[in-house]
Design a protein around this motif. Structure first.
Motif, short mmCIF file in Angstrom:
data_model
loop_
_atom_site.label_atom_id
_atom_site.label_comp_id
_atom_site.label_asym_id
_atom_site.label_seq_id
_atom_site.Cartn_x
_atom_site.Cartn_y
_atom_site.Cartn_z
N TRP A 42 0.83 -1.21 0.00
CA TRP A 42 0.00 0.00 0.00
C TRP A 42 0.86 1.26 0.00
CZ3 TRP A 42 -3.95 2.37 -1.46
CH2 TRP A 42 -4.37 3.57 -0.87
N ASN A 43 1.90 1.26 0.79
CA ASN A 43 2.78 2.43 0.82
C ASN A 43 3.42 2.68 -0.53
OD1 ASN A 43 2.26 2.98 3.52
ND2 ASN A 43 4.00 1.78 4.26
N ARG A 44 3.79 1.60 -1.22
CA ARG A 44 4.39 1.78 -2.55
C ARG A 44 3.36 2.31 -3.54
NH1 ARG A 44 7.48 3.82 -5.82
NH2 ARG A 44 8.19 2.64 -7.63
N LEU A 45 2.15 1.78 -3.48
CA LEU A 45 1.10 2.24 -4.39
C LEU A 45 0.74 3.70 -4.11
CD1 LEU A 45 -1.23 -0.89 -4.44
CD2 LEU A 45 0.42 -0.20 -6.19
N GLU A 46 0.66 4.06 -2.83
CA GLU A 46 0.37 5.45 -2.49
C GLU A 46 1.50 6.37 -2.96
OE1 GLU A 46 -2.29 7.52 -0.27
OE2 GLU A 46 -2.76 6.37 -2.08
N GLY A 47 2.74 5.88 -2.85
CA GLY A 47 3.85 6.68 -3.34
C GLY A 47 3.75 6.93 -4.83
N LEU A 48 3.36 5.91 -5.58
CA LEU A 48 3.18 6.08 -7.02
C LEU A 48 2.04 7.05 -7.32
CD1 LEU A 48 3.68 2.38 -8.18
CD2 LEU A 48 5.14 4.32 -8.77
N ARG A 49 0.97 6.96 -6.53
CA ARG A 49 -0.16 7.88 -6.76
C ARG A 49 0.27 9.32 -6.54
NH1 ARG A 49 -4.22 10.43 -4.02
NH2 ARG A 49 -3.52 9.66 -1.98
N HIS A 50 1.02 9.57 -5.47
CA HIS A 50 1.47 10.94 -5.20
C HIS A 50 2.45 11.42 -6.27
CE1 HIS A 50 -0.61 11.52 -1.45
NE2 HIS A 50 -0.11 10.41 -0.93
N GLU A 51 3.33 10.52 -6.74
CA GLU A 51 4.25 10.89 -7.80
C GLU A 51 3.51 11.35 -9.05
OE1 GLU A 51 6.85 7.68 -8.69
OE2 GLU A 51 7.65 7.52 -6.64
N ARG A 52 2.36 10.73 -9.28
CA ARG A 52 1.58 11.06 -10.49
C ARG A 52 0.62 12.21 -10.26
NH1 ARG A 52 0.30 5.14 -13.16
NH2 ARG A 52 2.39 4.29 -12.87
N GLY A 53 0.48 12.63 -9.01
CA GLY A 53 -0.46 13.70 -8.72
C GLY A 53 -1.89 13.32 -9.02
N ALA A 54 -2.22 12.03 -8.82
CA ALA A 54 -3.55 11.53 -9.17
C ALA A 54 -4.41 11.34 -7.93
CB ALA A 54 -3.41 10.20 -9.91
N GLU A 55 -5.71 11.54 -8.09
CA GLU A 55 -6.63 11.27 -7.00
C GLU A 55 -6.84 9.78 -6.80
OE1 GLU A 55 -10.30 13.31 -7.44
OE2 GLU A 55 -9.40 15.32 -7.45
N THR A 56 -6.74 9.03 -7.91
CA THR A 56 -6.95 7.58 -7.86
C THR A 56 -5.83 6.90 -8.61
OG1 THR A 56 -9.36 7.87 -7.80
CG2 THR A 56 -8.52 5.70 -8.43
N LEU A 57 -5.30 5.85 -8.03
CA LEU A 57 -4.30 5.04 -8.71
C LEU A 57 -5.00 3.83 -9.31
CD1 LEU A 57 -1.21 4.73 -9.25
CD2 LEU A 57 -1.21 3.10 -7.36
N GLU A 58 -4.81 3.65 -10.62
CA GLU A 58 -5.48 2.54 -11.31
C GLU A 58 -4.51 1.38 -11.49
OE1 GLU A 58 -7.68 3.58 -14.76
OE2 GLU A 58 -8.46 5.44 -13.90
N ILE A 59 -5.00 0.19 -11.15
CA ILE A 59 -4.25 -1.06 -11.35
C ILE A 59 -4.92 -1.80 -12.50
CG2 ILE A 59 -3.48 -3.22 -10.30
CD1 ILE A 59 -2.33 -0.77 -8.95
N GLU A 60 -4.18 -2.01 -13.57
CA GLU A 60 -4.76 -2.71 -14.72
C GLU A 60 -5.19 -4.13 -14.35
OE1 GLU A 60 -5.26 -1.37 -17.94
OE2 GLU A 60 -4.85 0.41 -16.73
N LEU A 61 -4.35 -4.79 -13.55
CA LEU A 61 -4.61 -6.19 -13.23
C LEU A 61 -3.95 -6.53 -11.90
CD1 LEU A 61 -5.62 -9.05 -14.10
CD2 LEU A 61 -3.40 -9.35 -15.23
N LEU A 62 -4.68 -7.26 -11.07
CA LEU A 62 -4.15 -7.84 -9.84
C LEU A 62 -4.25 -9.36 -9.98
CD1 LEU A 62 -3.28 -7.93 -6.84
CD2 LEU A 62 -5.68 -7.56 -6.23
N VAL A 63 -3.12 -10.03 -9.85
CA VAL A 63 -3.09 -11.49 -9.98
C VAL A 63 -2.74 -12.10 -8.63
CG1 VAL A 63 -2.02 -13.47 -11.14
CG2 VAL A 63 -2.31 -11.30 -12.38
N VAL A 64 -3.56 -13.03 -8.19
CA VAL A 64 -3.24 -13.85 -7.01
C VAL A 64 -2.95 -15.24 -7.55
CG1 VAL A 64 -4.02 -14.72 -4.78
CG2 VAL A 64 -4.76 -12.45 -5.57
N THR A 65 -1.69 -15.61 -7.56
CA THR A 65 -1.30 -16.84 -8.28
C THR A 65 -1.90 -18.09 -7.67
OG1 THR A 65 0.76 -17.04 -7.01
CG2 THR A 65 0.84 -15.81 -9.10
N HIS A 66 -1.98 -18.15 -6.34
CA HIS A 66 -2.55 -19.33 -5.68
C HIS A 66 -2.81 -19.00 -4.22
CE1 HIS A 66 1.74 -19.61 -4.88
NE2 HIS A 66 1.56 -20.58 -4.00
N ILE A 67 -3.31 -19.97 -3.46
CA ILE A 67 -3.94 -19.67 -2.18
C ILE A 67 -3.01 -19.76 -0.97
CG2 ILE A 67 -6.20 -20.34 -3.03
CD1 ILE A 67 -5.91 -22.95 -1.43
N ASP A 68 -1.72 -19.98 -1.15
CA ASP A 68 -0.83 -20.06 0.00
C ASP A 68 -0.74 -18.72 0.73
OD1 ASP A 68 -0.12 -22.72 0.04
OD2 ASP A 68 1.53 -22.45 -1.36
#
Length: 399
Positions: A42-68
């Motif tokens: 979350w901290n990394r994503l928020e950092g990217l959002r602030h770098e872009r000066g965006a109100e919302t950070l968009e993730i094209e795709l979230l992959v959860v490879t398996h259930i471990d």
């Protein structure tokens, strides 16, 4: 740009792909590590959002490879927080609804076979539709229990889930009868799905309640005083070559979503915790589909399966790729990865001088830098290592 970050996720995986033109790059997240990794991500994503000066950070795709746990729990905590500044366009995850929607083993076998192993099809009758039809359906195996943690969360929040038209909410898997599935996201990121197969998802159905949210390995018999899975591999330095190869048998690991990510002429192999034979078979299919014949598949990086476990890497996989960068995501805790034999196999079979890249400098990784002479003096090819410049950031790799 094309950048891969292996965020610090302790013994797990948390990967961030950034691609596209500078100033308008897009993001893909693959796995979320353990619970504590949610804050790192979350901290990394928020950092990217602030770098872009965006109100919302968009993730094209979230992959959860398996259930471990070391792949999924951080994602559960991230999504539970319902951050209003985060928008996810699609989530790839094979959860309970997808498994329950799988066809019966018999119906699949009757339409060309699935490659189900004999231990699933019934010994001498393996491969016959009558034997396959006698197997329980995935829905029978899983029962009527309501959604598990991530499945229930995605359904309750009505988040996009395997929403791409190729999946239409169904399981993400490869078919023996069709070409490997390939999807192109915005700004030209091409993802080729290399696994899992139907047999691996069926095997997961059989052990779903046993493996759900648990360890990625069954405890081994041990005379030690602590839990077997905490006692480590017994690797000692310097490493020495062993010819014996044993394969992974974890149902959860075998169900991993394995991907080849390609952008602007660059390619990264992301193997989750998948089985080595499955990956080798998929790579062979890919070579033939692309007309490469016996030529190796060119790669710019290979994120090793299962944190550098010797059970998930063999000569068959390494013999099908032309790669010099090998990425290992682990701090060595719990299972003491990476295994010596996995890295020695790279040094023996890589076609050119390899670079070993770690997202932690730890007791299991630092000797590969500090004790390199101990390895090379045994006749293994020379190699280089790379560690994070800032440990709190993990490893960032630009292509």
């Amino acid at each position: 740009m094309f950048r891969l970050e292996m965020l610090p996720a302790r013994c797990g995986d948390c990967l961030l792909l950034e691609y596209g033109p500078p100033g308008a790059s897009r993001l893909v997240v693959i796995d979320g590590g353990l619970g504590e990794t949610a804050a790192v991500l979350w901290n990394r994503l928020e950092g990217l959002r602030h770098e872009r000066g965006a109100e919302t950070l968009e993730i094209e795709l979230l992959v959860v490879t398996h259930i471990d746990n070391d792949h999924i729990v951080g994602i559960i905590e991230l999504l539970e927080a319902a951050h209003p500044t985060l928008k996810i366009h699609d989530i790839w995850f094979n959860g309970r609804p997808q498994l329950m929607g799988l066809p019966a083993a018999g119906s699949v076998a009757e339409h060309g076979g699935t490659g189900l192993p004999g231990d699933l099809l019934g010994g001498a009758d393996a491969g016959t539709s009558s034997a396959a039809a006698a197997l329980p359906t995935p829905a029978d195996l899983l029962g009527p229990r309501q959604g598990d943690a991530l499945s229930g969360l995605l359904a309750a929040r009505k988040l996009p889930w395997n929403a791409h038209p190729l999946w239409q909410g169904r399981a993400i898997m490869v078919s023996e009868q069709a070409a490997l599935p390939t999807i192109t996201l915005g700004c030209g990121l091409q993802l080729t799905v290399l696994g899992p197969t139907f047999p691996r998802l069926y095997k997961l159905c059989q052990g779903w309640l046993d493996v759900l949210g648990g360890s990625d390995e069954a405890p081994a018999a041990s005379g030690g005083t602590g839990p077997a899975d905490l006692l480590g591999r017994g690797d000692t330095w310097p490493p020495s070559w062993q010819d014996a190869v044993s394969g992974d048998t974890s149902a959860a690991n075998g169900s991993s979503i394995m991907l080849l990510a390609e952008h602007a002429g660059r390619a990264i192999l992301l193997a989750g915790d998948g089985y080595a034979p499955d990956l080798a078979q998929a790579l062979e299919r890919l070579r033939q589909e692309r007309g490469l014949g016996e030529a190796r598949l060119p790669l710019d990086a290979f994120k090793l399966a299962h944190h550098g476990s010797a059970k998930n890497l063999d000569a068959a996989v390494l013999g099908k790729i032309d790669c010099s960068r090998y990425l290992i995501s682990t701090d060595g805790s719990t299972h003491k990865h990476p295994d010596h034999q996995a890295l020695l196999r790279i040094l023996r079979h890589a076609p050119r001088r390899p670079e070993l890249l770690f997202n932690y400098e730890a007791a299991t990784t630092a000797p590969w830098r500090d004790g390199k002479a101990d390895v090379v003096e045994q006749g293994f090819q020379n190699y280089t290592t790379r560690f994070p410049a800032q440990p709190s950031e993990g490893l960032r790799l630009e292509f």
